[in-house]
Motif scaffolding. Structure first.
Motif, PDB file in Angstrom:
ATOM      1  N   ARG A  69      30.186  52.947  -0.190  1.00  0.00           N
ATOM      2  CA  ARG A  69      31.013  54.138  -0.427  1.00  0.00           C
ATOM      3  C   ARG A  69      30.695  54.219  -1.911  1.00  0.00           C
ATOM      4  NH1 ARG A  69      35.819  52.752   2.235  1.00  0.00           N
ATOM      5  NH2 ARG A  69      35.870  53.499   4.449  1.00  0.00           N
ATOM      6  N   LYS A  70      30.593  53.463  -2.962  1.00  0.00           N
ATOM      7  CA  LYS A  70      30.421  53.565  -4.320  1.00  0.00           C
ATOM      8  C   LYS A  70      29.153  54.101  -4.347  1.00  0.00           C
ATOM      9  CE  LYS A  70      33.233  49.800  -5.909  1.00  0.00           C
ATOM     10  NZ  LYS A  70      33.243  48.280  -6.331  1.00  0.00           N
ATOM     11  N   GLY A  93      21.336  57.130   7.803  1.00  0.00           N
ATOM     12  CA  GLY A  93      21.862  56.087   8.847  1.00  0.00           C
ATOM     13  C   GLY A  93      21.138  55.759  10.106  1.00  0.00           C
ATOM     14  N   ASN A  94      19.867  56.131  10.115  1.00  0.00           N
ATOM     15  CA  ASN A  94      18.903  56.022  11.429  1.00  0.00           C
ATOM     16  C   ASN A  94      18.222  54.989  11.314  1.00  0.00           C
ATOM     17  OD1 ASN A  94      17.028  56.223  13.319  1.00  0.00           O
ATOM     18  ND2 ASN A  94      17.021  58.781  13.190  1.00  0.00           N
ATOM     19  N   PRO A  95      18.406  53.813  12.064  1.00  0.00           N
ATOM     20  CA  PRO A  95      17.820  52.406  11.800  1.00  0.00           C
ATOM     21  C   PRO A  95      16.458  52.919  12.455  1.00  0.00           C
ATOM     22  CG  PRO A  95      19.388  52.427  13.842  1.00  0.00           C
ATOM     23  CD  PRO A  95      19.439  53.611  13.114  1.00  0.00           C
ATOM     24  N   SER A 109      29.561  60.432   7.107  1.00  0.00           N
ATOM     25  CA  SER A 109      30.718  60.528   7.594  1.00  0.00           C
ATOM     26  C   SER A 109      31.019  59.050   7.980  1.00  0.00           C
ATOM     27  CB  SER A 109      30.642  61.054   9.080  1.00  0.00           C
ATOM     28  OG  SER A 109      29.568  60.198   9.858  1.00  0.00           O
ATOM     29  N   GLU A 110      32.276  58.417   8.352  1.00  0.00           N
ATOM     30  CA  GLU A 110      32.745  57.123   8.520  1.00  0.00           C
ATOM     31  C   GLU A 110      31.728  56.392   9.594  1.00  0.00           C
ATOM     32  OE1 GLU A 110      34.948  54.792   7.136  1.00  0.00           O
ATOM     33  OE2 GLU A 110      34.642  56.187   5.513  1.00  0.00           O
ATOM     34  N   ASP A 111      31.506  57.052  10.441  1.00  0.00           N
ATOM     35  CA  ASP A 111      30.691  56.524  11.838  1.00  0.00           C
ATOM     36  C   ASP A 111      29.367  55.955  11.199  1.00  0.00           C
ATOM     37  OD1 ASP A 111      30.505  59.121  11.810  1.00  0.00           O
ATOM     38  OD2 ASP A 111      29.555  59.139  14.008  1.00  0.00           O
TER      39      ASP A 111
END
Length: 300
Positions: free
Chosen positions: A210-211, A70-72, A221-223
């Motif tokens: 999520r799929k 998730g690191n842009p 994690s959600e965030d």
């Protein structure tokens, strides 16, 4: 329709195509076909497969973000076409997709537009994972038409009406949309395939991400999922030069009149189809999609 007579290859939309096992493929890719066919997949390869203009770049960026935690900033390390190389890509004076992929460390992300029957066998032998994305035929038609007008290596599509007719018949690069989406759908349980829909991604990107995470067996994690949703939104990607293909010269991809990241909508076809074209398309669609339980939404 999957097979063509040789004389059909004189049609404007097929001018730079070559038939590979009955499917029209760009001349460069066809010239490199032996290497594509012999490509050696790895068990941890992740393939993003689509018919052209079905959200390939979007999902490629999502998957790369997943693998980057998730690191842009990590995703800005290079252009999308180097981070997720295009398997069958070949144009003069540039490394081929196969060459770029050969030197990539695992896990490799791979992009392809190949119909399932043309996929290198090694992907199935090694049980590689494939995320297939399908988009409704009408929006694909419009997006593909604009794409033909941008890509210098592609044949001139002519007026919209002419192109739409060629597209419906499968007389375009990668052949019939109907055959492509059905081919992958029918094999989704036979191989390691996650079959997603562009319209579902537009409607609820978090649910679809999520799929993907479940399929890739990655916990997040959600965030971080929220962060991926934000950074892979159409507006963010349109302004990101590592994704929007602005790094390619105009001689390859001419974005002066329209941009690669054009609208990214579900239902934009309504702005281009006439009533008569829509009726003809629906009739043709019904014939070619009969006998399958594969359903598409043409708007959301």
């Amino acid at each position: 329709m999957s097979h063509f007579d040789e004389d059909i290859m004189d049609l404007p939309t097929l001018k730079t195509m070559v038939l590979v096992h009955g499917i029209p493929i760009g001349a460069g890719s066809a010239e490199n076909w032996e290497r594509v066919e012999e490509f050696q997949a790895r068990s941890d390869d992740v393939i993003i497969a689509t018919y052209p203009k079905a959200g390939t770049t979007w999902v490629s960026e999502v998957v790369d973000m997943i693998y980057c935690g998730g690191n842009p900033e990590k995703c800005r390390r290079d252009t999308i076409y180097n981070r997720v190389p295009y398997l069958e890509f070949k144009i003069p004076d540039m490394p081929t997709g196969v060459e770029i992929l050969k030197d990539k460390p695992s896990p490799r992300l791979v992009k392809t537009h190949l119909p399932i029957q043309l996929m290198p066998e090694s992907f199935w032998d090694n049980k590689s994972k494939v995320i297939y994305v399908a988009r409704n035929a009408k929006d694909v038609a419009v997006s593909y038409y604009f794409f033909h007008n941008m890509v210098k290596a592609m044949p001139d599509p002519g007026p919209w009406d002419t192109f739409l007719d060629s597209y419906m018949k499968g007389y375009v690069n990668y052949g019939s949309w109907h055959d492509h989406v059905k081919g992958w759908w029918e094999k989704r349980y036979e191989y390691n395939i996650l079959y997603l829909f562009y319209e579902d991604l537009k409607e609820d990107p978090k649910r679809e991400i999520r799929k993907m995470l479940q399929f890739l067996e990655i916990d997040m994690s959600e965030d971080i999922i929220e962060k991926i949703v934000y950074h892979t939104s159409f507006e963010e990607m349109k302004n990101n030069d590592m994704v929007n293909y602005k790094t390619l010269p105009n001689e390859i991809l001419d974005q002066t009149t329209t941009t690669f990241m054009r609208k990214g909508l579900a239902g934009d076809w309504k702005n281009y189809f006439t009533v008569a074209q829509n009726e003809k398309f629906d009739e043709h669609y019904k014939r070619h999609m009969s006998g399958t339980n594969l359903c598409f939404r043409t708007e959301i």
